[in-house]
Design an enzyme around this catalytic site. Structure first.
Site, PDB file in Angstrom:
ATOM      1  CG  MET A   1      -0.129  -0.029   2.522  1.00  0.00           C
ATOM      2  SD  MET A   1      -1.243  -0.141   3.905  1.00  0.00           S
ATOM      3  CE  MET A   1      -0.070  -0.309   5.202  1.00  0.00           C
ATOM      4  CG  LEU A 216       6.673   5.048   1.814  1.00  0.00           C
ATOM      5  CD1 LEU A 216       7.661   6.059   1.223  1.00  0.00           C
ATOM      6  CD2 LEU A 216       5.261   5.612   1.761  1.00  0.00           C
ATOM      7  CG  ASP A 217       2.989  -0.034  -2.007  1.00  0.00           C
ATOM      8  OD1 ASP A 217       2.901  -0.731  -0.987  1.00  0.00           O
ATOM      9  OD2 ASP A 217       2.013   0.370  -2.651  1.00  0.00           O
ATOM     10  NE  ARG A 218       9.459  -4.322  -5.828  1.00  0.00           N
ATOM     11  CZ  ARG A 218       9.628  -4.271  -7.148  1.00  0.00           C
ATOM     12  NH1 ARG A 218      10.689  -3.702  -7.664  1.00  0.00           N
ATOM     13  NH2 ARG A 218       8.718  -4.801  -7.959  1.00  0.00           N
TER      14      ARG A 218
END
Length: 478
Positions: A1, A216-218
């Site tokens: 997300m 945080l998303d990749r």
């Protein structure tokens, strides 16, 4: 997300640097011999002739976190604008699963660890790379018993990430705030270990023992907060729970986003907990995101996003529902969702069919984004935490290979100015015999950026990325 809260009391995953739990990839405490007594079986009984001794499971040390010993496992090198990791030897560990009891190692390898051939495991066993209760296994016909501890030494390759430096915005003894580049996971997970924010901070800045506030998303860039102390971690976590932490993101979406303020309150349901895939569904959790268009360049819109709840992939899912997926979103912008890409919540596929379609789409494109389904911080995090052996995908970028063994390459050593790192070759490693093209910028960047995090008495922000300029236009990034 876009951001996922993790509490200090219950950090996510088993490979997270929170100082809260022992990691499966860390050395186990030394086993004792029971005060010099002869080894006995279960219940203190003497072992029968030919019976194999299985030591009791070791108690986990909850205070262990990543240290210099882990950071020194390997090193980085930079090539073609990418940060790469020199391949290294790594131990995957696990205790015997209940479903394995009574089966031979050979049977378990055949049924559950099919990334490598049986011939590979036989050779690895002969070289002492497979151990059972710390003793080398040379015969895979050994039958597993309860509490057996398995260890497999592998030659580990990590996918490259963007080579931009990790900028520290604030480090005041209580919080550490960084500007995370896209493509770099926050924590070790899946195929990523050293190419993560946690390890880069430890290896290049000497920072460790951080407490996670959010993730945080990749592929997402921007503001990333860590707490330096447990007290600060609890304070920030309470702000998140009380919704006193304001989050502001900026993204670029397909098409002309409506002017003015647009609020999406569609509930979000997790389709797969293993990989964190979500969709809008009446049975989902309450979610609320406020959107405001900043500009439109004739093709794409720059949008400011204020997620008022913290659901997995909330901004991405709500924009998909509204019919304006984030430009270059490999999951929620995919046509695997159908011709309208789930606009209005219309998905005419079962969850299983949707997952399979997404995997097949990226596999057919030989896309690095397949890592987000098989090997990113969802499914493979669990695999890495509990499996003795890694899960390989064909889409992973292999590291450097001796010139005489190279099958194909996008550039020569002379062109790159970088020779293969010494000591990176392993004769049993199948990845060492392959050279895969480096990922393109399009595979490493998604146009979603965490711009600002604000609390009652603090505010942390970053500069806008290049793609957030009003007159920016997409070019061919392939």
């Amino acid at each position: 997300m876009e951001e996922q809260v993790t509490t200090p009391e219950a950090p996510s995953g088993g490979d997270t640097n929170t100082g809260k739990r022992k990691h499966d990839d860390e050395p186990d405490p030394p086993e004792t011999g029971g005060r010099g007594k002869k080894r006995r079986g279960a219940g203190g009984k003497k072992l029968r002739p030919g019976e194999r001794y299985v030591p009791p499971p070791q108690k986990r040390n909850p205070g262990v976190s990543f240290s210099q010993e882990h950071f020194d496992e390997t090193s980085y090198f930079f090539e073609g604008g990418l940060r790469k990791v020199v391949p290294y030897y790594f131990d995957f560990k696990t205790y015997c699963k209940g479903r394995w009891i009574g089966k031979s190692l050979l049977e378990v390898f055949k049924s559950e660890f099919r990334a490598e051939s049986i011939e590979y495991y036989e050779k690895a066993a002969k070289e002492g790379r497979i151990r059972l209760n710390e003793s080398p296994v040379d015969d895979l016909s050994v039958v597993l018993r309860n509490n057996d501890h398995m260890r497999n030494t592998v030659h580990r390759h990590e996918p490259p990430v963007i080579g931009a430096p990790l900028k520290i915005l604030v480090d005041d003894g209580e919080v550490l705030v960084v500007d995370k580049p896209a493509s770099i996971p926050v924590h070790p997970c899946g195929r990523f270990r050293h190419n993560t924010v946690i390890f880069i901070l430890g290896k290049e800045h000497g920072v460790s023992k951080l407490h996670t506030v959010h993730r945080l998303d990749r592929l997402t860039s921007g503001v990333l907060l860590f707490a330096r102390t447990l007290e600060t971690s609890k304070k920030l976590d309470q702000l998140v729970r009380d919704r006193q932490l304001e989050k502001e993101y900026v993204c670029r979406v397909e098409g002309e986003f409506p002017e003015g303020e647009l609020i999406c309150e569609e509930p979000i349901l997790v389709v797969s907990f293993k990989i964190g895939l979500c969709r809008v569904d009446p049975k989902g959790k309450e979610s609320r995101t406020v959107f405001r268009r900043l500009s439109f360049n004739g093709k794409t819109s720059l949008v400011r996003c204020f997620p008022l709840t913290g659901r997995t992939h909330q901004i991405r899912v709500h924009l998909q529902y509204l019919g304006f997926p984030i430009l270059n979103d490999p999951i929620y912008g995919s046509h695997a969702w159908g011709p309208h890409r789930a606009k209005g919540g219309l998905v005419r596929k079962s969850d299983e069919e949707l997952l399979q379609a997404l995997v097949e789409e990226h596999r057919s494109q030989e896309s690095l984004h397949l890592l987000d389904f098989i090997d990113d911080c969802g499914a493979a995090k669990e695999a890495e935490k509990t499996s003795a052996f890694p899960t390989h995908t064909e889409e992973e970028n292999s590291s450097q290979v001796p010139p005489e063994e190279r099958q194909s390459t996008g550039s020569t050593e002379a062109e790159s100015g970088q020779k293969s790192p010494p000591g990176s070759w392993d004769h049993l490693c199948s990845e060492c015999k392959l050279v895969r093209p480096d990922p393109t910028e399009k595979e490493l960047v998604m146009y979603l950026h965490a711009l600002r995090y604000k609390g009652p008495d603090f505010e942390y922000s970053t500069q806008l990325p290049d793609w957030a300029e009003a007159d920016w236009e997409e070019t061919d990034l392939s």
